[in-house]
Enzyme design. Structure first.
Site, PDB file in Angstrom:
ATOM      1  CG  HIS A  46      -1.963   1.040   1.211  1.00  0.00           C
ATOM      2  ND1 HIS A  46      -3.111   0.969   0.439  1.00  0.00           N
ATOM      3  CD2 HIS A  46      -2.044   2.221   1.870  1.00  0.00           C
ATOM      4  CE1 HIS A  46      -3.844   2.052   0.633  1.00  0.00           C
ATOM      5  NE2 HIS A  46      -3.218   2.820   1.496  1.00  0.00           N
ATOM      6  CD  GLU A  68      -2.625  -2.521  -2.404  1.00  0.00           C
ATOM      7  OE1 GLU A  68      -2.421  -2.230  -1.229  1.00  0.00           O
ATOM      8  OE2 GLU A  68      -3.149  -1.731  -3.208  1.00  0.00           O
ATOM      9  CG  ASN A 417      30.706 -23.170  -3.383  1.00  0.00           C
ATOM     10  OD1 ASN A 417      30.193 -23.179  -4.492  1.00  0.00           O
ATOM     11  ND2 ASN A 417      31.979 -22.914  -3.184  1.00  0.00           N
TER      12      ASN A 417
END
Length: 691
Positions: A46, A68, A417
């Site tokens: 918002h 939204e 890794n």
């Protein structure tokens, strides 16, 4: 001093909101029933939407509004967030970030595809009666519900428009709950010459004719609860006069309008402090009070956004001040004027305090860095089909902002890794009796004047035999050479070294660990590697707190003066006559422990004869201790670090230089390189003795 570009301010604030949004979405994947996480994500969305519209980012506002809308069913609790929905929402977040940071790199087709995916996931189990139909439903008759509606009085704080919120949008959302009759209250509007164009002066009196509960109304104003006063009371019965559409004035009906104005005046005159809502529903209204009070207290803590370049410039000025202060102290010590000495001591105290304060302003919690890797782990876990739990600790540990910027890439390589090579696939873990989900732990802790950052996995550990075979294949060691496991593991940091069977997007080219080693050494840090077969691997990064100013030990070797970082110094001992006679052995007996030592006069090819009583400075990095033999220990010194030029890049035993009080330069010894040099000399000595 030029003012910051408002658009750049918006980008900085949006970057922080993206971190909040991403964190909330990732947490939702683990805790899908946590309502606070949903609210946090919607608050961030918002704010981005409102601020984007205010600063002219219309595409951002439009896309975020659709985001939204599509995600609204999650907020209403109608569907639970799945991993697939979270992944699409994260992609939507990335698209919004691209719209803000680099609009030219985006395409509307990508945005539409993301929104289509969002709508598809949230409408997969759409009920027959859509939620939006509530706003179009006719008013309920009194017999259909015990609750006829609500009477609301809305008073927003004057600065609400500046924060990107629009009261009219909130009123429209309120109308979706049912038919509303809205009367603006204009008694707070000042004269035109006294009016601030960015302030909100209107209040609203609203009659909502809908059989909804109070929570539905709270949801409408959930993002502005701290910026408004809401007085709420139930309507006793449905009004005989049907409510008119929003904002329609009753100019042609003077009598009903006058009748409707009466309750408006009555509500407006009622003191807000009495809080009639608390009488109607004391249980539900009492909950937000502590939260609102806490937020008001938080707003009392003043913070100022400062450009990083200004902090760097301030640090440079403080460094110059420290150098000037050292020169003043040296001049005062060479004279006999007590008043000058007192002033020098006072300036030294103030300069030290200013240095600590400035360095404190540059210190940033390492949690701001740790948060970035949650998305990395989430995406790698999905791409490699390896369920991985990511756990962090020590987020409040503070480190210089420059250190944090330099630390980002090494940690990315270590985590990649750990997941790609360390964590086994699901079938292998099940066969070894392990849990299906792997675990990556990222932790930070203070250790003296250093910060230890560890990356730990519960995978299969390092395959020492494969590393050795690869090293022999590349000609790094001779076949059959006697090496410890620790020495074999160091080949992982060799450029171009990789044990991956195939080259992929994640690994196989042998550049990851090489980058880690070079970056950490450039930061005057060190790396410790430990592993247990079948249980996992731990990589520990030892880092100084800052790269700007350090406490150093000033020593003399021949005619030259050098600095040793004080954080690496364990103790100082005198070189005995017995140690002096053992020139071929190069070991000190320190309370029963043999410590190898380096003669700095030989290493630095110092001229002249050595002092009669030489001193040994015991330094350490990790578990390794080494002695450095110097002619004289001068004392403690505040060291402003100056980088060496590219012409001296091949000089490995020095990490930088500083300027002393008399204007001469002193080189800073690189502790990690000296320890490595001492270890290699010990190994050569062992080989020669064995021969």
């Amino acid at each position: 001093m030029s003012a910051m570009d408002p658009t750049e301010v918006f980008r900085q604030e949006a970057s922080e909101l993206f971190e909040v949004l991403e964190g909330a979405l990732l947490d939702l994947g683990q805790r899908p029933d946590d309502r606070e996480l949903v609210d946090s994500a919607f608050r961030a969305l918002h704010t981005i939407k409102g601020s984007g519209a205010m600063f002219g980012f219309d595409k951002v506002a439009s896309f975020t509004h659709e985001f939204e809308t599509a995600f609204d069913r999650v907020r209403k609790g109608e569907i639970k967030p799945t991993q697939e929905l979270i992944s699409v929402a994260l992609a939507a977040k990335d698209y919004i970030r691209a719209l803000i940071e680099d609009p030219q790199s985006t395409d509307d087709i990508i945005g539409e595809a993301i929104l289509d995916d969002l709508r598809r996931f949230v409408s997969a189990d759409q009920p027959a009666a859509p939620v939006a139909a509530i706003a179009e439903a006719p008013p309920l008759a009194p017999a259909e519900s015990k609750q006829a509606g609500w009477h609301l009085y809305l008073e927003f704080e004057s600065h609400i428009l500046r924060n990107g919120s629009n009261p009219l949008d909130l009123l429209e959302d309120l109308c979706k709950l049912g038919p509303c009759f809205v009367v603006p209250v204009t008694d707070g509007i000042p004269f035109l010459d006294e009016m601030e164009p960015e302030d909100c002066y209107l209040k609203w009196d609203v009659k909502l004719h809908a059989a909804c509960d109070k929570d539905a109304i709270d949801d409408v104003f959930m993002f502005v609860q701290d910026e408004m006063k809401l007085t709420l009371s139930p309507l006793e019965q449905v009004e005989a006069l049907a409510p008119l559409p929003l904002f329609q004035l009753l100019d042609e009906e003077p009598v009903p309008a006058a009748e409707m104005a009466a309750p408006v005046i009555e509500v407006a005159a009622a003191p807000v402090a009495e809080q009639p809502v608390a009488k109607a529903e004391p249980k539900s209204e009492s909950k937000p009070e502590p939260k609102a009070e806490a937020k008001r207290e938080e707003r009392g803590i003043a913070t100022v956004r400062v450009q990083a370049e200004r902090l760097d410039e301030l640090m440079d000025r403080v460094g110059e001040l420290v150098i000037a202060q050292a020169r003043l102290s040296q001049l005062a010590a060479s004279g006999s004027d007590l008043s000058i000495k007192m002033i020098a001591e006072e300036i030294e105290r103030l300069a030290s305090s200013l240095r600590d304060t400035t360095m404190g302003a540059r210190m940033v919690p390492i949690g701001s860095l740790f948060g970035r890797f949650r998305r990395l782990v989430h995406d790698l876990s999905r791409d490699l089909s390896k369920p991985v739990e990511f756990v962090t600790s020590g987020e409040d540990t503070e480190l210089d902002k420059t250190m944090i910027e330099c630390l980002a890439d090494p940690l990315v390589h270590l985590i990649r890794n750990a997941i790609d090579h360390g964590i086994e696939d699901t079938a292998t873990r099940a066969a070894n009796g392990k849990t299906e989900q792997g675990r990556i732990e990222l932790a930070a802790v203070h250790s003296g004047a250093q910060v230890l950052v560890t990356v730990k996995d519960n995978g299969g550990g390092l395959n020492t035999a494969r590393i050795r075979a690869k090293a022999e294949e590349q000609g790094l060691i001779a076949a059959g050479a006697v090496l410890s496991d620790h020495e074999i593991h160091q080949f992982l940091f060799h450029p171009g070294f990789s044990t991956a069977q195939t080259i992929s997007a994640l690994s196989g080219r042998g550049v990851g660990m090489d980058v880690v080693k070079r970056t950490i050494e450039n930061m005057r840090g060190s790396i410790d590697l430990s592993t247990k077969p079948g249980q996992g691997t731990t990589v520990t990064l030892r880092l100084p707190l800052t790269l700007a100013i350090i406490e150093g030990l000033l020593i003399r070797v021949g005619e030259g003066r050098y600095i040793i970082p004080l954080s690496a110094v364990e103790e100082c001992v005198e070189l005995t006559a017995e140690d002096e006679r053992s020139r071929g052995r190069n070991f000190l007996n320190v309370r029963g422990n043999l410590v190898p030592f380096l003669r700095l006069r030989e290493l630095l090819t110092a001229s002249g004869s050595p002092d009669k009583h030489q001193k040994t400075i015991i330094i350490s990095t990790g578990e390794t201790r080494v002695g450095l033999v110097a002619d004289q220990i001068i004392g403690n010194h505040q060291t402003v670090i100056k980088s060496l030029s590219k012409l001296h890049s091949d000089v490995t035993i020095f990490s930088g230089a500083t300027i002393l009080g008399d204007g001469t330069a002193a080189l800073i010894l690189d502790v990690a390189q000296l320890v490595t040099l001492a270890q290699s000399k010990v190994e050569r000595q062992h080989i020669s003795e064995a021969a």
